[in-house]
Design a protein around this motif. Sequence first.
Motif, short mmCIF file in Angstrom:
data_model
loop_
_atom_site.label_atom_id
_atom_site.label_comp_id
_atom_site.label_asym_id
_atom_site.label_seq_id
_atom_site.Cartn_x
_atom_site.Cartn_y
_atom_site.Cartn_z
N LEU A 45 0.86 -1.19 0.00
CA LEU A 45 0.00 0.00 0.00
C LEU A 45 0.89 1.23 0.00
O LEU A 45 1.49 1.59 1.02
CB LEU A 45 -0.92 0.00 1.23
N PRO A 46 1.02 1.89 -1.15
CA PRO A 46 1.88 3.07 -1.24
C PRO A 46 1.47 4.15 -0.24
O PRO A 46 0.27 4.34 0.03
CB PRO A 46 1.66 3.56 -2.68
N GLY A 47 2.46 4.81 0.32
CA GLY A 47 2.20 5.92 1.24
C GLY A 47 2.30 5.55 2.70
O GLY A 47 2.40 6.44 3.55
N LEU A 48 2.25 4.26 3.02
CA LEU A 48 2.35 3.85 4.42
C LEU A 48 3.74 4.17 4.96
O LEU A 48 4.74 4.06 4.26
CB LEU A 48 2.08 2.35 4.57
N THR A 49 3.77 4.53 6.25
CA THR A 49 5.05 4.74 6.91
C THR A 49 5.53 3.49 7.64
O THR A 49 6.69 3.38 8.00
CB THR A 49 4.95 5.90 7.92
N ALA A 50 4.60 2.55 7.88
CA ALA A 50 4.93 1.29 8.57
C ALA A 50 3.86 0.27 8.22
O ALA A 50 2.82 0.60 7.64
CB ALA A 50 5.01 1.51 10.08
N GLU A 51 4.11 -0.97 8.58
CA GLU A 51 3.12 -2.00 8.29
C GLU A 51 1.83 -1.77 9.07
O GLU A 51 1.84 -1.26 10.20
CB GLU A 51 3.69 -3.39 8.65
N VAL A 52 0.73 -2.19 8.44
CA VAL A 52 -0.60 -2.07 9.05
C VAL A 52 -1.21 -3.46 9.11
O VAL A 52 -1.16 -4.23 8.14
CB VAL A 52 -1.52 -1.14 8.23
N SER A 53 -1.82 -3.80 10.26
CA SER A 53 -2.47 -5.09 10.43
C SER A 53 -3.99 -4.94 10.26
O SER A 53 -4.59 -4.01 10.80
CB SER A 53 -2.18 -5.65 11.84
#
Length: 851
Positions: A45-53
């Motif tokens: 997912l472009p734009g994320l600063t870190a992983e998302v659960s």
Amino acid sequence: MPRSRALRVLIVVALVVVLALVALVAVAAAVVRRPLPDHAGSADLPGLTAEVSVLRDARGVPTIEAATAEDLFRAQGYVHAQDRFFEMDYRRHVTAGRLSELVGENEDALAADKVIRTFGWRDVAEQELGLIDESTRRYLQAYAEGVNAYLDSRSAEELAVEYTVLGLQVDVAHPEPWDAVDSLAWLKAMAWDLRANYDDELARGLTYTTVRDVARVDELFPRYPADEHLSIVAAEADGSDVASTGNAVLPADLERALADAQAALDAIPTLVGEGDGVGSNSWVVSGDLTASGAPILANDPHLAISAPGVFMQMGLRCADVGPQCPFDVAGFTFAGFPGVIIGHNADLAWGLTNMGADVTDFFLERVDDETGTYLYDGERKALDVRTEVIEVNGGDPVELEVRATDHGPLVSDVLDIASLAGSPTPTGGRGGRTEVALAWTALTPGRTADAVFRLNTAAGAADVAAAAAAFAVPAQNIVWASTDGHIGYQAPGLIPIRQRVTDGPVPSDGSWPRPGWDSRYDWQGFVTPQDLPAVQDPPEGYVVAANQAVAGSGPFLTNDWDYGYRSQRIRTLLDEAIEAGTPIDVELTNQMQLDTWSPFADELVPALLGAPVADEFTEEAVDLLRDWDGRQTADSSAAAYFAAVWSTLLELTFQDDLPESVWPNGGSRWLQVVVNLLGDPDNPWWDDRTTVNVVESRDELLSRALETARLELTVQLGKDVRDWEWGRLHTAAPQHAVLGGGGIPAPVRELVNPQPLAVPGGSSIVNATAWDAASGSFAVTAGPAMRMVVDLGDLDASTWVTVTGTSGHPGSVHYTDQFDAWAHGDTFPWPFTPDAVRDAAGRELTLRPAS
């Protein structure tokens, strides 16, 4: 040919046909399943600063956990697009007046586009983008980026099966990128469907055009029964104008102008819900009265029954909750808008019900087409005119001239229908005609988007008040409870101030269409948020807000409330539990939401039993009412018969006097009307004008209703009254907005429309499954779009359910996996704490920053 050979040939032919059918079914199944998203594994997912659960439970309900607020809403946009993008795309085409671009040449779509372009919903949303908080703009932008990231790598057919079906008739291009204004425009649709007394105001005008008797019109719009049905806030009733018009002086062509306005406004598709059945129940109980020792909050908004349902359950959690990332919230979301609309966080729960404040007014305008002007205080002012171009997929563009006065857009000439012309009306020196402009608070740019995020992070009364101050439209009652033990109510909304006019042709309280040529009827600004009613920790230990009168000592809001039968029944159930010393818990609250006791039975059955019955055939049915407990359960024979009697009585009493567009729908207003008329057996309303030289009385119409209903149900359900069941008549049938109606091939309708289910309840009942008595059908028109009960002492003990399911894909198991539970009154556990969410999870999707 030998018989054996012929048999072999037939077998081969049959086998070929079967194989062809199997292949066709397999292809169809593949097409339907193609858009189903991956709910496990990982994705970029472009734009994320870190992983998302993204954890999902057994019903596909996602809980999203992210490091930053922007990552959280970016992921929410991605998840909404996964499960419900076609619903989002359909809504944004509607709210922009571009439905014809999506579905092609369609009379209903074009009519909707014309009306919404006339209002300019998207234009207002574009202005709001510059008004909202900078943080809200960031959240909307991040949400849009998440949606677009999901769209970018998929064709239209991979996004939703609806595009495949539409592609058989029109050109289906790849959907346009989502933007922040698309989300803001959706709030206009929500505000439109929950716009309060618009229908009553229009109905008064249309009723007057045929009855021509102000006193008789007033009989059909009785005062709220304040002595019997308590208001939300316990204080003196809010003051208002005189209800009666006295000697009304209204334009000669009023009927045609109002009929044209109604035809135009009725063309707007229902996105949330409309009509008498649209309302909600909510209540909150102090911890002093509960089993857990902490408050309990309940809410069930009554909206249109649609497939998919309007709400999607979701949890949104920051990994480290703090000032930089303050969200730890779960509840019910709208696909297309970030955040949670109704739900709870770790500190506070809130529910919403329609307040019913009068936020719309029809202004009658004396328009001169030759000069392009309208009359105002004895002078003529120029109309504002613009041209809109509506693109039609596969057809020629359609130009629309939009005209407006200072009061709002002219809606009585939108559809170019034959009745547009109107008859000449004196206008103080020039010929002209009466047209109708609509003033509506939602056409004033506001900051409702800010209110959503403020509620999501609220912790107490001050935070709720701050959210309410931004909550412009729709005007909603807010009930709330906090984990530190407080409960309360807050009225928000942009409420017009109307000047009191004592010598005008109609009341100036907003209950009737207003003379646009008289500036005394103009709005005088808006009520300040600090002046709106609120209460905290009332002495009775609970607050009930179910669309009844707000009252209090604040500003005038309206006279057109729901008549309070649901709210008073909820108060009765609470009082009974309190008096019995029964601690109120989640289970008892769930049972209260399912209460089917009918105020109609309580008010009307004694009169029906007193009416003469001519034959034993009818008496068999009437006997059902003698032993009836007044509960409209799905298996009740008496409930079925009573509903048929009620709709028949309304038809016999009123349809001969009123225009078809305002025939009684059977809701709370009509119950109050009939209750009042029962004490006046010779009132002219009882007379059936279709019977020449005969004047009927109350008892004659009651008897005829009993007899006619017996005959009708005999045809529908059989001769033996013991075989009748309310649920055989009263079914909930969610319908897909685009592919679920007439003209669509049966296999497609069967795919997108869930099978109807029998349900209990009815209009003005706590289990509010409304039906329209004027429609000839008992089918549900609106009902609880969801039910939730929140225990502030143990948030993981809370429960919830939606009308259909979390998914918008007809091929998904989660498209209808909550529908049966909803119909039968069941709910599901609502895990909230991190451990509970993890324990309930069945699948996990990890969204990773794109390289």
